[in-house]
Scaffold this active site. Structure first.
Site, short mmCIF file in Angstrom:
data_model
loop_
_atom_site.label_atom_id
_atom_site.label_comp_id
_atom_site.label_asym_id
_atom_site.label_seq_id
_atom_site.Cartn_x
_atom_site.Cartn_y
_atom_site.Cartn_z
N CYS A 103 0.84 -1.19 0.00
CA CYS A 103 0.00 0.00 0.00
C CYS A 103 0.88 1.24 0.00
O CYS A 103 1.86 1.30 0.75
CB CYS A 103 -0.89 -0.01 1.24
SG CYS A 103 -1.98 1.41 1.35
N HIS A 145 -8.93 -4.00 -2.27
CA HIS A 145 -8.00 -3.22 -1.43
C HIS A 145 -8.43 -1.75 -1.41
O HIS A 145 -8.51 -1.12 -0.34
CB HIS A 145 -6.58 -3.39 -1.99
CG HIS A 145 -5.53 -2.56 -1.32
ND1 HIS A 145 -4.44 -3.10 -0.68
CD2 HIS A 145 -5.38 -1.21 -1.21
CE1 HIS A 145 -3.68 -2.13 -0.20
NE2 HIS A 145 -4.23 -0.96 -0.50
N GLU A 146 -8.69 -1.18 -2.59
CA GLU A 146 -8.99 0.26 -2.67
C GLU A 146 -10.35 0.59 -2.05
O GLU A 146 -10.50 1.61 -1.39
CB GLU A 146 -8.94 0.73 -4.13
CG GLU A 146 -7.57 0.58 -4.79
CD GLU A 146 -6.43 1.22 -4.02
OE1 GLU A 146 -6.65 2.27 -3.37
OE2 GLU A 146 -5.32 0.66 -4.03
N HIS A 149 -10.20 0.99 1.54
CA HIS A 149 -9.73 2.32 1.97
C HIS A 149 -10.91 3.27 2.20
O HIS A 149 -10.84 4.14 3.08
CB HIS A 149 -8.83 2.96 0.89
CG HIS A 149 -7.38 2.61 1.00
ND1 HIS A 149 -6.60 2.96 2.08
CD2 HIS A 149 -6.55 1.94 0.15
CE1 HIS A 149 -5.36 2.54 1.87
NE2 HIS A 149 -5.30 1.91 0.72
ZN ZN Z 1 -3.68 1.02 -0.12
#
Ligand code: ZN
Length: 190
Positions: A103, A145-146, A149
């Site tokens: 990341c 993953h995004e 966030h």
């Molecule tokens: Zn990330």
């Protein structure tokens, strides 16, 4: 301020907050997207062995539901990105598979994270048009993953069996010792 300085890292508390939905695509939203692209590329230029594959708006301190993903992550010379505004995962499909993940907001750290093989996504493009897509493999991993966030979740929260790694100068992943994981966790958790 350079664009690189726009990328925030742990333990910045904005990485742990929920992002807001985007209403209309204003000039500010377009500016945010351009800044995100520039910041991802500027970061990549400082990293010998890594690619700035994707970025979520909270990583530049903007708490809006915007994600950019490199169109061709295998080719560093191709600097195009796809934009996902208000992305939602509407369906998970296939098996969970565990692969290393990193990341831009957690420097030099990698970990083995289980993700679904395939996801279906609903989002809006830069023109405000709704679209749906099915993503598999690496792209499915990146989108999971995004989108995490946007909920204040980081990959380190779901690393399997404490399988954390450091990236070395020659691009190899070496296991992170337990005592370093313990002290890093304080940073990750903010
Ligand atoms: Zn990330």
């Amino acid at each position: 301020m350079s664009t690189l300085e726009h990328i925030i890292s742990v333990p910045d508390e904005r990485l742990r907050q929920h992002a807001q939905r985007v209403g209309v695509i204003t000039d500010d939203v377009v500016d945010t997207i351009e800044t995100m692209k520039a910041a991802a590329l500027a970061w990549e230029n400082t990293r010998e062995n890594e690619v700035g594959v994707a970025l979520a708006a909270p990583q530049i301190g903007v708490l809006e539901r915007i994600v950019i993903v490199r169109s061709h992550p295998d080719d560093k010379t191709d600097q195009e990105f796809e934009t996902f505004i208000n992305p939602e995962i509407t369906k998970y499909e296939g098996e969970l598979g565990a692969e290393p993940e990193g990341c831009l907001s957690i420097p030099d750290t990698y970990g083995i994270v289980p993700r679904y093989e395939t996801v279906r996504i609903a989002a809006m493009d830069i023109h405000g048009a709704a679209f749906r897509m099915k993503a598999s493999g690496f792209l499915a991993r990146v989108l999971q993953h995004e989108i995490d966030h946007l909920h204040g979740s980081l990959f380190v929260d779901t690393v399997q069996d404490d399988a954390f790694y450091k990236i070395t100068d020659n691009g190899k992943l070496t296991p992170l010792p337990t005592h370093e994981i313990d002290s890093a966790r304080v940073l990750w958790n903010g």
